[in-house]
Design a protein around this motif. Sequence first.
Motif, mmCIF file in Angstrom:
data_model
loop_
_atom_site.group_PDB
_atom_site.id
_atom_site.type_symbol
_atom_site.label_atom_id
_atom_site.label_comp_id
_atom_site.label_asym_id
_atom_site.label_seq_id
_atom_site.Cartn_x
_atom_site.Cartn_y
_atom_site.Cartn_z
ATOM 1 N N SER A 1 -8.081 0.382 -5.432
ATOM 2 C CA SER A 1 -8.309 1.658 -4.770
ATOM 3 C C SER A 1 -9.795 1.996 -4.812
ATOM 4 O O SER A 1 -10.479 1.664 -5.779
ATOM 5 C CB SER A 1 -7.528 2.768 -5.492
ATOM 6 O OG SER A 1 -7.843 4.028 -4.945
ATOM 7 N N TYR B 1 0.850 -1.192 0.000
ATOM 8 C CA TYR B 1 0.000 0.000 0.000
ATOM 9 C C TYR B 1 0.883 1.237 0.000
ATOM 10 O O TYR B 1 1.754 1.392 0.844
ATOM 11 C CB TYR B 1 -0.899 0.032 1.237
ATOM 12 C CG TYR B 1 -1.877 1.171 1.217
ATOM 13 C CD1 TYR B 1 -3.071 1.076 0.522
ATOM 14 C CD2 TYR B 1 -1.595 2.362 1.877
ATOM 15 C CE1 TYR B 1 -3.967 2.123 0.486
ATOM 16 C CE2 TYR B 1 -2.479 3.425 1.847
ATOM 17 C CZ TYR B 1 -3.667 3.300 1.154
ATOM 18 O OH TYR B 1 -4.546 4.340 1.117
ATOM 19 N N LYS C 1 -3.199 3.712 -2.811
ATOM 20 C CA LYS C 1 -3.710 2.510 -3.463
ATOM 21 C C LYS C 1 -2.895 1.299 -3.033
ATOM 22 O O LYS C 1 -1.757 1.412 -2.578
ATOM 23 C CB LYS C 1 -3.718 2.651 -4.980
ATOM 24 C CG LYS C 1 -2.356 2.712 -5.631
ATOM 25 C CD LYS C 1 -2.512 2.861 -7.140
ATOM 26 C CE LYS C 1 -1.164 3.183 -7.762
ATOM 27 N NZ LYS C 1 -1.275 3.443 -9.179
#
Length: 137
Positions: free
Chosen positions: A22, A5, A9
């Motif tokens: 996302s 991450y 996203k």
Amino acid sequence: MEFTYYNGKLIGQMEYGFLPISPNTEMGYRPMELFVSSLTGCSTSVLANILVKKRIDYKRIDVHVSAARNPEEANRIEQMTFHVRVQTDTADNAVQAEKLAGLVLKNCGMIQSVIGSINIQYQVAFTPDQPKKGDVA
């Protein structure tokens, strides 16, 4: 599977390649899209295998999925309906279509994983094989 991450996203490193995830559609696939795609991919593959085993020739399978969410419960998915059209020369047989739908629900691992918490409807219909443009009828 590996995930990282960063920058708003999540990136999954899968066998086939990278998978951006996302809630922002401009940055990746939304989790809801992936969830629906997972159940659709599994169930359609199972249906295709069943059609082959039953020797039902088909040209293509089209699937439309609708989902109902509950905003009071973290926007969870409570109901999904799969409308499946099998393009084939086989005559439309409602009883056979219903049996196929039952076999898909019973044998799709992804659907079986969530069927206790999500109301899932799976409907199969046969549609006639459409001639291509320029074909003589």
